[in-house]
Enzyme design. Structure first.
Site, PDB file in Angstrom:
ATOM      1  CB  CYS A   1      -0.643   0.387   0.666  1.00 52.80           C
ATOM      2  SG  CYS A   1      -2.368   1.024   0.849  1.00 52.80           S
ATOM      3  CG  HIS A   2       0.394   5.152   1.465  1.00 55.63           C
ATOM      4  ND1 HIS A   2      -1.528   4.442   1.679  1.00 55.63           N
ATOM      5  CD2 HIS A   2       0.048   6.179   0.814  1.00 55.63           C
ATOM      6  CE1 HIS A   2      -2.106   4.897   0.602  1.00 55.63           C
ATOM      7  NE2 HIS A   2      -1.457   6.149   0.352  1.00 55.63           N
TER       8      HIS A   2
END
Length: 196
Positions: free
Chosen positions: A120-121
């Site tokens: 994800c991030h």
């Protein structure tokens, strides 16, 4: 897991370090890989910025589970571990990328030829550690420009495993990709985490 649904212990003797801040980590991106690794026999150690509870979030906004870390980023080393996992969560990832200890740790795993996994991030930490250059990887779609500007090749896949630079780099896009992400980490560890 074997065909009869029982754990096969294929990662018995393997150890994995998970890096997190104390607030803002996406709940499932922390808990699901940890559970999958433990179910396959790995020992998992959670390292947080502080020796305090980790307060996770769900969808970057709703309060999630509270997790007790095992150690701190400053106390952790790559020695004795076979892989490192970086969960996402926008707040978590933004703080981790600026943390010198987090950058030190992922770089040490990469230098030792051990798998580095981020979802994800979480790949923001790869950008700030110089680990995205000349690698194929993925992330939450909004990070695509950051990864490309750092010299990486961004792919829109649930999981990307790049073995081109001496250590496996495993990345995924979002919580919906967690099963594939966890399976890729297990496979890298089961195969010894060596480059192809």
């Amino acid at each position: 897991m074997s065909s009869d649904g029982k754990l096969d212990g294929r990662l018995e003797g393997k150890s994995v370090l998970v890096l997190t801040t104390n607030y803002g980590t996406e709940q499932d991106e922390l808990q699901k890989p940890v559970a999958a690794l433990r179910e396959n026999g790995a020992r998992v150690t959670v390292a947080a910025q502080k020796d305090e509870s980790v307060r996770t979030l769900v969808g970057d906004r709703r309060p999630g589970a509270v997790v007790q870390p095992d150690t701190t980023l400053a106390e952790a080393t790559a020695d004795g571990f076979d892989a490192v996992v970086v969960p996402g969560g926008t707040l978590n990832a933004d703080r981790l990328r600026a943390d010198a200890e987090a950058r030190r740790l992922v770089s040490a795993f990469a230098d030792a030829g051990k798998p580095v996994a981020a979802i994800c991030h979480g790949p923001w930490l790869l950008v700030d550690s110089g680990l995205a250059r000349d690698r194929e990887l993925t992330s939450y779609p909004s990070l695509r420009p950051d990864l490309e500007n750092a010299g990486g090749t961004w792919l829109d896949r649930e999981v990307v495993v790049d073995r081109s630079a001496g250590h496996p780099l495993i990345t995924s896009r979002r919580p919906g990709d967690l099963d594939a992400f966890a399976a890729a980490i297990v496979d890298a560890l089961d195969g010894g985490g060596k480059s192809a």
